[in-house]
Scaffold this motif. Structure first.
Motif, mmCIF file in Angstrom:
data_model
loop_
_atom_site.group_PDB
_atom_site.id
_atom_site.type_symbol
_atom_site.label_atom_id
_atom_site.label_comp_id
_atom_site.label_asym_id
_atom_site.label_seq_id
_atom_site.Cartn_x
_atom_site.Cartn_y
_atom_site.Cartn_z
ATOM 1 N N HIS A 49 0.852 -1.184 0.000
ATOM 2 C CA HIS A 49 0.000 0.000 0.000
ATOM 3 C C HIS A 49 0.890 1.237 0.000
ATOM 4 O O HIS A 49 2.059 1.182 0.378
ATOM 5 C CB HIS A 49 -0.937 0.011 1.214
ATOM 6 N N HIS A 50 0.315 2.354 -0.409
ATOM 7 C CA HIS A 50 1.071 3.598 -0.433
ATOM 8 C C HIS A 50 1.274 4.128 0.985
ATOM 9 O O HIS A 50 0.375 4.090 1.819
ATOM 10 C CB HIS A 50 0.339 4.649 -1.265
ATOM 11 N N ALA A 51 2.489 4.620 1.233
ATOM 12 C CA ALA A 51 2.787 5.268 2.503
ATOM 13 C C ALA A 51 2.317 6.717 2.457
ATOM 14 O O ALA A 51 2.207 7.324 1.384
ATOM 15 C CB ALA A 51 4.284 5.208 2.788
ATOM 16 N N GLN A 52 2.028 7.257 3.624
ATOM 17 C CA GLN A 52 1.560 8.636 3.704
ATOM 18 C C GLN A 52 2.603 9.588 3.128
ATOM 19 O O GLN A 52 3.792 9.461 3.387
ATOM 20 C CB GLN A 52 1.277 9.003 5.160
ATOM 21 N N GLY A 53 2.130 10.542 2.327
ATOM 22 C CA GLY A 53 3.023 11.545 1.770
ATOM 23 C C GLY A 53 3.768 11.121 0.520
ATOM 24 O O GLY A 53 4.569 11.894 0.001
ATOM 25 N N CYS A 54 3.527 9.906 0.013
ATOM 26 C CA CYS A 54 4.275 9.470 -1.160
ATOM 27 C C CYS A 54 3.776 10.212 -2.397
ATOM 28 O O CYS A 54 2.634 10.685 -2.455
ATOM 29 C CB CYS A 54 4.154 7.959 -1.356
ATOM 30 N N PRO A 55 4.622 10.351 -3.424
ATOM 31 C CA PRO A 55 4.225 11.126 -4.604
ATOM 32 C C PRO A 55 3.051 10.530 -5.368
ATOM 33 O O PRO A 55 2.321 11.259 -6.036
ATOM 34 C CB PRO A 55 5.495 11.162 -5.462
ATOM 35 N N SER A 56 2.839 9.218 -5.266
ATOM 36 C CA SER A 56 1.691 8.623 -5.959
ATOM 37 C C SER A 56 0.373 9.164 -5.421
ATOM 38 O O SER A 56 -0.564 9.423 -6.179
ATOM 39 C CB SER A 56 1.718 7.101 -5.830
ATOM 40 N N LEU A 57 0.287 9.312 -4.101
ATOM 41 C CA LEU A 57 -0.939 9.846 -3.513
ATOM 42 C C LEU A 57 -1.154 11.292 -3.931
ATOM 43 O O LEU A 57 -2.283 11.713 -4.192
ATOM 44 C CB LEU A 57 -0.883 9.733 -1.991
ATOM 45 N N LEU A 58 -0.075 12.062 -4.001
ATOM 46 C CA LEU A 58 -0.194 13.453 -4.447
ATOM 47 C C LEU A 58 -0.635 13.518 -5.898
ATOM 48 O O LEU A 58 -1.465 14.355 -6.275
ATOM 49 C CB LEU A 58 1.135 14.176 -4.268
ATOM 50 N N LEU A 59 -0.099 12.635 -6.728
ATOM 51 C CA LEU A 59 -0.493 12.617 -8.141
ATOM 52 C C LEU A 59 -1.939 12.169 -8.286
ATOM 53 O O LEU A 59 -2.688 12.700 -9.110
ATOM 54 C CB LEU A 59 0.440 11.687 -8.918
ATOM 55 N N GLU A 60 -2.346 11.211 -7.468
ATOM 56 C CA GLU A 60 -3.723 10.723 -7.511
ATOM 57 C C GLU A 60 -4.713 11.831 -7.166
ATOM 58 O O GLU A 60 -5.790 11.923 -7.755
ATOM 59 C CB GLU A 60 -3.866 9.555 -6.545
ATOM 60 N N GLU A 61 -4.338 12.686 -6.211
ATOM 61 C CA GLU A 61 -5.212 13.791 -5.829
ATOM 62 C C GLU A 61 -5.462 14.746 -6.990
ATOM 63 O O GLU A 61 -6.517 15.380 -7.062
ATOM 64 C CB GLU A 61 -4.603 14.551 -4.657
ATOM 65 N N SER A 62 -4.512 14.836 -7.907
ATOM 66 C CA SER A 62 -4.669 15.734 -9.056
ATOM 67 C C SER A 62 -5.554 15.138 -10.138
ATOM 68 O O SER A 62 -5.918 15.826 -11.096
ATOM 69 C CB SER A 62 -3.300 16.074 -9.644
ATOM 70 N N GLY A 63 -5.885 13.857 -10.018
ATOM 71 C CA GLY A 63 -6.705 13.187 -11.030
ATOM 72 C C GLY A 63 -5.912 12.588 -12.160
ATOM 73 O O GLY A 63 -6.486 11.987 -13.077
#
Length: 552
Positions: free
Chosen positions: A246-260
């Motif tokens: 699973h993704h760790a908090q603060g990882c760039p994938s989660l940030l990219l996912e937030e952008s759609g």
């Protein structure tokens, strides 16, 4: 967070011939034996004449293309397209650029399809990979999805050597093709130490003309990320976000996912077919604050260090405790991790940089990026212990931040041992009234409680709180954190009334000193809500909850 869908097996890789199914129109003269067929060749998308999928060319390959022939066809007789297939492991890789973006991991197979634009014979004389840029690898998120076996792997290129060469893995050139047969050549770029921007140059001869076709990503370079840089032996390196299943908090994938934006090359839409090369921005599309410069052997890491210090000096908000500072600290932390990944980097000078590093470690902790914090803290503590000494104030500060990130990973026993070792060092080097000594003592209490020693934690915390009030004052944020810890320990011991008195007093002081919107004030409100609900005072808990919702 749910796992990604598994791609369908097969991926459309193994297929029949490239003839598009129109076999009736391809007649072999009666007096000519049919050409031998080859298994495993495949091109999708309709009827094709002659085509070559090439990873490298050492000898001549000739192909013909039926149909019309114009002068422009002879000027540029080769049509190239690129598709991808996973390497030994199917994984998603997102680099911590600004904004974060998907990159192709090392070992991903590039299937390069070459078609003839002319009806003349075309000889492919040579193909060579050309490195356009080498850059130190940036921090990245690597999420393993599913193993993927590749067969065959025909050609590889090791981009870590000074002059990369294409190496055949099995049969080598020359190859021949016919109207009914298509060859597939797979190209596997390998990088271990640097991000590589590259392109393929294909030399050809056709109708007395010689030329070179540049194969790239629609005018931009191909890129490859060195997955090996995310590991230090079996442990995550300072560049790894710490993601596993699973993704760790603060990882760039989660940030990219937030952008759609897509976070994977291997989306469900491409699960049953080979995806085309991604239309992601090249290095020039990344923000200058996070894109490392082109690298040569004599690059000076001190230049990047000076850039980091200048970037920090321009922060509008420099306190890592405040979420408003996190976007800037994310850029800063990315560059710091690039620096610490270099084995030749000496991080102990100047003192200004050491102070900044301690701030970065605090940011990684409060933003939940504990795995990178541990990796970075271990390197700094070891390096500074050797150069400055184990009892130097900056070494002690870095060790305290490292132990805090271990707490974030719930490695309480290891963190307790580190805090227990640090405390007498701090008292000896700094004195018992020093803020760092009191912080380490309070942190040790927290580890004891996390390991179930609530009574021992309470007794020690009461002593820490008394000393902190004397040395720092009753309203100092570090004193208030010790008081918050004491309230938690009292709750664990079922002394709810004493815990309530401490919690209410601490929240009042937080509001007065730090304001309603400070994260510490918000945490104190949440702790009070939980305590009030345990006491059955739901109305009071609801009033505090509504006050909390009115915050940021």
């Amino acid at each position: 967070m749910s796992e990604h869908d598994r791609p369908a097996a097969g991926g459309g890789i193994d297929g029949g011939d490239g003839g598009g199914g129109d076999e009736a129109s391809r007649r072999t003269p009666d007096n000519v034996a049919p050409a031998p067929r080859k298994d495993g060749n495949y091109i999708s998308g309709g009827h094709f004449g002659n085509a070559v999928l090439a990873g490298t060319v050492h000898g001549g390959v000739t192909f013909n293309h039926g149909g019309g022939d114009t002068p422009s066809d002879l000027e540029d007789p080769v049509i190239a397209s690129v598709q991808l297939r996973p390497g030994g492991t199917l994984a998603d890789l997102v680099v911590d650029a600004d904004p974060p973006r998907v990159m192709v991991p090392s070992g991903t197979v590039h299937i390069i399809t070459l078609e003839a634009r002319t009806n003349r014979a075309v000889v492919l004389d040579a193909a060579r990979p050309v490195v356009l840029a080498r850059r130190p690898p940036r921090p990245a998120c690597l999420l393993i999805r599913i193993g993927a076996k590749i067969e065959p792997r025909r050609f590889i290129t090791d981009f870590d050597v000074r002059v990369p060469q294409m190496q055949a893995q099995g049969a080598d050139f020359p190859f021949s093709i016919s109207a009914a047969d298509v060859e597939q050549f797979w190209f596997e770029p390998i990088a271990r130490t640097h991000e590589i921007s590259w392109q393929l140059e294909l030399d050809w001869t056709c109708a007395g003309r010689r030329g070179t076709t540049v194969i790239n990503n629609n005018g931009e370079p191909f890129e490859v990320y060195p997955v090996d840089a995310l590991y230090d032996g079996r442990k995550p390196s300072v560049l790894s976000s710490g993601c596993s299943l699973h993704h760790a908090q603060g990882c760039p994938s989660l940030l990219l996912e937030e952008s759609g934006a897509p976070t994977s090359l291997w989306t469900p839409a491409t699960a049953s077919s080979r995806p085309s090369y991604p239309a992601v921005g090249g290095p020039q599309a990344a923000d200058a604050a996070t894109a490392p410069p082109n690298c040569s052997e004599d690059d000076d890491p001190e230049d990047l260090q000076r850039h980091v210090l200048a970037l920090h000096a321009g922060f509008a908000v420099s306190d890592p405790e405040l979420p408003a500072s996190w976007p800037d600290y994310r850029k800063l932390a990315s560059l710091v991790r690039i620096l610490f990944n270099r084995p030749d980097y000496r991080s102990h000078e100047p003192q200004e940089f050491r102070a900044l590093l301690v701030q970065v470690l605090r940011y990684l902790y409060v933003s939940g990026q504990h795995e990178p914090g541990v990796a970075l803290g271990r390197i700094a503590r070891a390096a500074w212990s050797e150069t400055l000494g184990e009892d130097h104030p900056d070494t002690l500060a870095a060790a305290n931040r490292l132990a805090g990130c271990l707490v974030g990973l719930r490695k309480y026993a290891e963190a307790r041992d580190q805090f227990a070792d640090l405390l007498p060092r701090c008292e000896r080097a700094l004195g018992w009234e020093d803020p760092l000594t009191l912080t380490v003592a309070s942190n040790l209490c927290g580890c004891l409680s996390a390991l179930g020693a609530h009574e021992e934690a309470r007794q020690q915390c009461e002593d820490v709180l008394r000393r902190s009030r004397l040395a720092l004052g009753p309203d100092d944020p570090r004193t208030l954190r010790a008081a918050s810890n004491l309230a938690i320990f009292l709750r664990h011991l079922d002394d709810h009334q004493a815990a309530l008195a401490v919690s209410e007093d601490t929240l009042l002081r937080y509001r007065r000193v730090l304001g309603e919107d400070h994260p510490d004030t918000q945490h104190a409100k949440r702790d009070l809500i939980a305590l009030l609900r345990e006491l059955g005072e739901d109305d009071r808990a609801q009033a505090v909850a509504e006050d909390l919702r009115a915050g940021p």
